[in-house]
Design an enzyme around this catalytic site. Structure first.
Site, short mmCIF file in Angstrom:
data_model
loop_
_atom_site.label_atom_id
_atom_site.label_comp_id
_atom_site.label_asym_id
_atom_site.label_seq_id
_atom_site.Cartn_x
_atom_site.Cartn_y
_atom_site.Cartn_z
N LYS A 185 10.02 -17.93 -14.41
CA LYS A 185 10.75 -18.50 -13.24
C LYS A 185 9.50 -19.66 -12.66
O LYS A 185 8.86 -18.13 -12.54
CB LYS A 185 11.25 -17.24 -12.93
N GLU A 260 0.64 -8.10 -11.41
CA GLU A 260 -0.66 -8.13 -11.07
C GLU A 260 -0.36 -8.99 -9.64
O GLU A 260 0.35 -10.49 -9.44
CB GLU A 260 -1.20 -9.85 -12.43
N CYS A 294 -6.26 -14.68 -5.78
CA CYS A 294 -5.90 -13.15 -5.47
C CYS A 294 -7.26 -11.94 -6.14
O CYS A 294 -7.48 -11.22 -5.43
CB CYS A 294 -5.04 -12.75 -6.74
N GLU A 391 -5.41 -9.74 3.23
CA GLU A 391 -5.95 -11.22 2.28
C GLU A 391 -5.28 -12.23 3.08
O GLU A 391 -4.13 -12.45 3.60
CB GLU A 391 -4.98 -10.82 0.88
#
Length: 491
Positions: A185, A260, A294, A391
């Site tokens: 996906k 992750e 990331c 972040e």
């Protein structure tokens, strides 16, 4: 429509339908979703907006294919993967252009992603032949004990928009190598790269149903993957919030999960660092993909003795970063993925300024308009500011100050995240001490780009579970089976 888009639409790898059981299909209710170029806003294509029904069919297709794919020899699966790798490399230019078109990153960077993404297929084509079991010395003379490693089964792979090719190959490569089949996906923001890569898998002869691709309604697709007892593993790269939901959902059928998730990478620059090396490495770690990775340096933590000097040299380097459309020669920073991403950056900057931080460079939308944002440096950042605690996922470099090594380690570890960290120092003993003390899955020393297919990638704490890439990454897709043979002394 841009020249790049027009020429790509004529390419045999340009696909705009989902893939189930080797067939390209529309959503069953014919609903579609637009894919836009973030640099211009133009509509590149429309793709099916799929949901529960399509996902269930994709799972059934993967389950049927598993019966035969898992029974092939490792050498046979290896050959299919090698052919797929060769085709990805043969179509490197088109795939790079497709990434730039739908994701926005500069073409040079996009071509780098194709190399990186293909490297996982090549590596796991080789690793397929090295899935070894064990013989265990028996406790009784008439017994033989051995261990087999077998594929976990159907895998649901949910991937993000920031690396639309590499995040797929990093999951699908090891899954296929050990005999699993997959339902992928991709992000609804960047599905075209995924579909082109899947088309090349079909061209490589990988049998129908081994790779399926569905996209559209993320929550319905995710729920269908979680609810199915045929899906034995979920692998996901994305936000921590979504990762937590998937982990909770996987508990219902006790699926394997590898996650992750988000990061908050510290980049620690010590007084004894080579400043040129530190600036170059920090620049690479921070501004790659417009800060939308990331493992981006989210907090630049600089020792007080060189704080001003580092900020000055770093800002000169950042001033020279050329912003623009990814197809323009010399551009090193493209747009952010969408308007929401820009608004998040603006919120973080406003929060920092209201708490005493100073914008040294940038700090506003770029004159190019759309979702372009100026490369930005913010000084006098404190740990309580959003820029340091969350972040930012944009081209903003917050610089914090520290006095001692112990303080730097405490600042670096003072977060729920634990994906990547970077340190710059010329002291060998400090390299060992700090690397071991940092609570992160990856540590770069005097280097800002550390990801490679041959090393394990993954985080600790709330940055996730499991590892991708390397010999460690294949274990995520294998079950260990112990077999005891009795009555061995009978003639």
């Amino acid at each position: 429509m841009s020249t790049a888009a027009s020429s790509l639409k004529k390419s045999p790898i340009f696909r705009t339908l989902g893939l189930i059981g080797g067939k390209w299909i529309d959503a069953y209710d014919a609903k579609t979703i637009q894919v836009n170029n973030p640099s211009t806003g133009e509509i590149i294509a429309e793709v099916p907006f799929m949901g529960t029904l399509e996902t269930n069919d994709a799972i059934s297709s993967a389950s049927d294919a598993f019966n035969s794919w898992s029974k092939l020899t490792a050498a046979e699966r290896s050959k299919y993967l090698r052919k797929w790798y060769d085709l990805i490399m043969a179509h490197k230019e088109e795939l790079g252009q497709l990434i730039t078109l739908e994701q926005g990153k500069p073409l040079k960077e996009a071509l780098g992603e194709v190399n990186y993404g293909a490297s996982f297929i090549e590596f796991f084509a080789e690793e397929a032949k090295r899935i070894y079991g064990d013989i265990i010395p028996a406790t009784l003379g008439d017994r033989r004990l051995f261990v087999l490693k077998q594929p976990v089964g159907v895998v649901g792979a949910i991937t993000p928009w920031n690396f639309p090719l590499a995040m797929i190959t990093r999951k699908v490569g090891p899954a296929l190598a050990c005999g699993c089949t997959v339902v992928v996906k991709p992000s609804e923001l960047t599905p075209l790269t995924a579909l082109a890569t899947a088309e090349l898998a079909l061209q490589a002869g990988i049998p129908p149903g081994v790779i399926n691709v569905v996209m559209g309604n993320a929550s319905k697709i995710g729920d269908a993957l979680l609810a199915s007892t045929q899906v034995r593993k979920i692998t996901f790269t994305g936000s921590t919030a979504v990762g937590k939901k998937l982990m909770a959902g996987a508990a219902e059928t006790v699926k394997r999960v590898s996650l992750e998730l988000g990061g908050n990478a510290p980049c620690i620059v010590f007084d004894d660092a080579d400043l040129d090396v530190a600036v170059k490495g920090t620049l690479a770690a921070k501004f790659r993909n417009s800060g939308q990775t990331c493992v981006c340096a989210n907090r630049i933590i600089v020792q007080e003795g060189i704080y001003e000097k580092f900020a000055e040299i770093f800002s000169k380097a950042v001033q020279n970063l050329q912003v623009g459309d990814g197809f323009t020669e010399g551009v090193v920073q493209g747009p952010l993925i969408n308007e929401a991403a820009v608004q998040k950056v603006e919120t973080f900057i406003q929060d920092a300024m209201s708490k005493g931080a100073k914008v040294l460079l940038g700090g506003k939308r770029h004159s190019l308009g759309m979702t372009f944002y100026e490369p930005t440096i913010v000084t006098d950042v404190k740990s309580e500011m959003l820029l340091a605690s969350e972040e930012v996922f944009g081209p903003v470099a917050p610089i914090l100050r520290f006095k001692t090594e112990e303080e730097a380690i405490h600042m670096a570890n003072n977060t729920k995240a634990g994906l990547a960290a970077y340190i710059f120092t010329n002291n060998v003993q400090r390299t060992w001490r700090v690397s071991e003390a940092l609570e992160y899955g990856l540590v770069g020393v005097n280097e800002g780009i550390i990801s490679t297919e041959v090393a394990p990638f993954g985080g600790v704490k709330q940055s996730g579970l499991g590892r991708e890439g390397s010999k460690y990454g294949i274990d995520e897709y294998l079950e260990v089976k112990y077999v005891c043979l009795g009555d061995m002394n009978r003639s």
